[in-house]
Design a protein around this motif. Structure first.
Motif, PDB file in Angstrom:
ATOM      1  N   SER A  25       1.027  -1.180  -0.141  1.00 19.15           N
ATOM      2  CA  SER A  25      -0.027  -0.275  -0.413  1.00 19.15           C
ATOM      3  C   SER A  25       0.605   0.669   0.225  1.00 19.15           C
ATOM      4  O   SER A  25       2.276   0.925   0.697  1.00 19.15           O
ATOM      5  N   PHE A  26       0.109   2.242  -0.319  1.00 17.32           N
ATOM      6  CA  PHE A  26       0.924   3.097  -0.413  1.00 17.32           C
ATOM      7  C   PHE A  26       0.773   4.264   0.597  1.00 17.32           C
ATOM      8  O   PHE A  26       1.886   5.158   1.021  1.00 17.32           O
ATOM      9  N   ALA A  27       0.618   3.601   1.965  1.00 23.02           N
ATOM     10  CA  ALA A  27       0.686   4.381   3.415  1.00 23.02           C
ATOM     11  C   ALA A  27       1.473   4.354   3.875  1.00 23.02           C
ATOM     12  O   ALA A  27       1.561   4.993   4.676  1.00 23.02           O
ATOM     13  N   PHE A  28       2.335   3.191   3.487  1.00 20.71           N
ATOM     14  CA  PHE A  28       3.496   2.301   3.741  1.00 20.71           C
ATOM     15  C   PHE A  28       4.486   3.726   3.458  1.00 20.71           C
ATOM     16  O   PHE A  28       5.640   3.643   4.208  1.00 20.71           O
ATOM     17  N   LEU A  29       4.574   3.991   1.906  1.00 23.00           N
ATOM     18  CA  LEU A  29       5.322   5.285   1.524  1.00 23.00           C
ATOM     19  C   LEU A  29       5.893   6.433   2.556  1.00 23.00           C
ATOM     20  O   LEU A  29       6.136   6.926   2.697  1.00 23.00           O
ATOM     21  N   ILE A  30       4.445   6.407   2.860  1.00 28.22           N
ATOM     22  CA  ILE A  30       4.569   8.230   3.421  1.00 28.22           C
ATOM     23  C   ILE A  30       4.791   7.928   5.056  1.00 28.22           C
ATOM     24  O   ILE A  30       5.485   8.595   5.048  1.00 28.22           O
ATOM     25  N   TYR A  31       4.385   6.301   5.522  1.00 28.67           N
ATOM     26  CA  TYR A  31       5.542   6.317   6.835  1.00 28.67           C
ATOM     27  C   TYR A  31       7.083   6.044   6.768  1.00 28.67           C
ATOM     28  O   TYR A  31       7.489   6.179   7.373  1.00 28.67           O
ATOM     29  N   SER A  32       7.006   5.588   5.517  1.00 31.61           N
ATOM     30  CA  SER A  32       9.065   5.176   5.649  1.00 31.61           C
ATOM     31  C   SER A  32       9.458   6.600   5.273  1.00 31.61           C
ATOM     32  O   SER A  32      10.202   6.493   5.697  1.00 31.61           O
ATOM     33  N   THR A  33       8.536   7.587   4.981  1.00 34.10           N
ATOM     34  CA  THR A  33       9.342   8.569   3.560  1.00 34.10           C
ATOM     35  C   THR A  33       9.614   9.504   5.195  1.00 34.10           C
ATOM     36  O   THR A  33      10.678   9.463   5.943  1.00 34.10           O
ATOM     37  N   ILE A  34       8.868   9.642   6.108  1.00 36.60           N
ATOM     38  CA  ILE A  34       9.080  10.111   7.762  1.00 36.60           C
ATOM     39  C   ILE A  34       9.452   9.509   8.885  1.00 36.60           C
ATOM     40  O   ILE A  34      10.668  10.136   9.157  1.00 36.60           O
ATOM     41  N   ILE A  35       9.936   8.053   8.496  1.00 35.23           N
ATOM     42  CA  ILE A  35      10.917   7.577   9.445  1.00 35.23           C
ATOM     43  C   ILE A  35      12.029   7.724   8.890  1.00 35.23           C
ATOM     44  O   ILE A  35      12.797   7.607   9.746  1.00 35.23           O
ATOM     45  N   LEU A  36      12.733   7.100   7.804  1.00 39.85           N
ATOM     46  CA  LEU A  36      13.492   7.830   6.401  1.00 39.85           C
ATOM     47  C   LEU A  36      15.025   9.531   6.973  1.00 39.85           C
ATOM     48  O   LEU A  36      15.295   9.275   7.621  1.00 39.85           O
ATOM     49  N   ILE A  37      13.087   9.872   6.776  1.00 37.80           N
ATOM     50  CA  ILE A  37      14.456  11.463   7.697  1.00 37.80           C
ATOM     51  C   ILE A  37      14.295  11.417   8.956  1.00 37.80           C
ATOM     52  O   ILE A  37      15.381  12.336   8.424  1.00 37.80           O
ATOM     53  N   MET A  38      13.381  11.489   9.479  1.00 40.38           N
ATOM     54  CA  MET A  38      13.674  10.676  11.173  1.00 40.38           C
ATOM     55  C   MET A  38      15.188  10.094  11.376  1.00 40.38           C
ATOM     56  O   MET A  38      15.549  10.915  12.147  1.00 40.38           O
ATOM     57  N   GLY A  39      15.190   9.152  10.715  1.00 37.27           N
ATOM     58  CA  GLY A  39      16.777   8.377  10.300  1.00 37.27           C
ATOM     59  C   GLY A  39      17.862   9.001  10.311  1.00 37.27           C
ATOM     60  O   GLY A  39      19.302   8.980  10.656  1.00 37.27           O
ATOM     61  N   ILE A  40      17.530   9.874   9.241  1.00 41.51           N
ATOM     62  CA  ILE A  40      18.812  10.816   8.918  1.00 41.51           C
ATOM     63  C   ILE A  40      18.915  12.271   9.686  1.00 41.51           C
ATOM     64  O   ILE A  40      19.895  12.626   9.924  1.00 41.51           O
ATOM     65  N   ILE A  41      18.014  12.381  10.270  1.00 41.28           N
ATOM     66  CA  ILE A  41      18.270  13.540  11.054  1.00 41.28           C
ATOM     67  C   ILE A  41      19.358  13.610  12.354  1.00 41.28           C
ATOM     68  O   ILE A  41      20.205  13.460  13.293  1.00 41.28           O
ATOM     69  N   ILE A  42      18.979  12.154  12.918  1.00 45.17           N
ATOM     70  CA  ILE A  42      19.860  11.495  14.206  1.00 45.17           C
ATOM     71  C   ILE A  42      20.421  11.435  14.100  1.00 45.17           C
ATOM     72  O   ILE A  42      21.671  10.834  14.304  1.00 45.17           O
TER      73      ILE A  42
END
Length: 61
Positions: A25-42
């Motif tokens: 589902s494309f809902a996973f894409l939204i969550y994965s983008t947010i998680i990826l950005i958080m990981g990069i910031i950390i």
């Protein structure tokens, strides 16, 4: 050290969810983008190193 491990794990999870989003589902894409950005910031956060350096010196007394 801990930010490197935590950031790396979160980035891997974000990328994994991004791959899953193409099959499920494309809902996973939204969550994965947010998680990826958080990981990069950390991963790129340098302020934590300054705090650890102060603790090693002795800090305020």
């Amino acid at each position: 050290m801990s930010r490197t491990i935590t950031g790396g794990i979160i980035i891997i999870i974000g990328l994994g969810l991004m791959v899953v989003s193409f099959f499920k589902s494309f809902a996973f894409l939204i969550y994965s983008t947010i998680i990826l950005i958080m990981g990069i910031i950390i991963f790129l956060n340098k302020n934590e190193d300054k705090i650890e350096r102060i603790k090693k010196i002795g800090g305020k007394k």
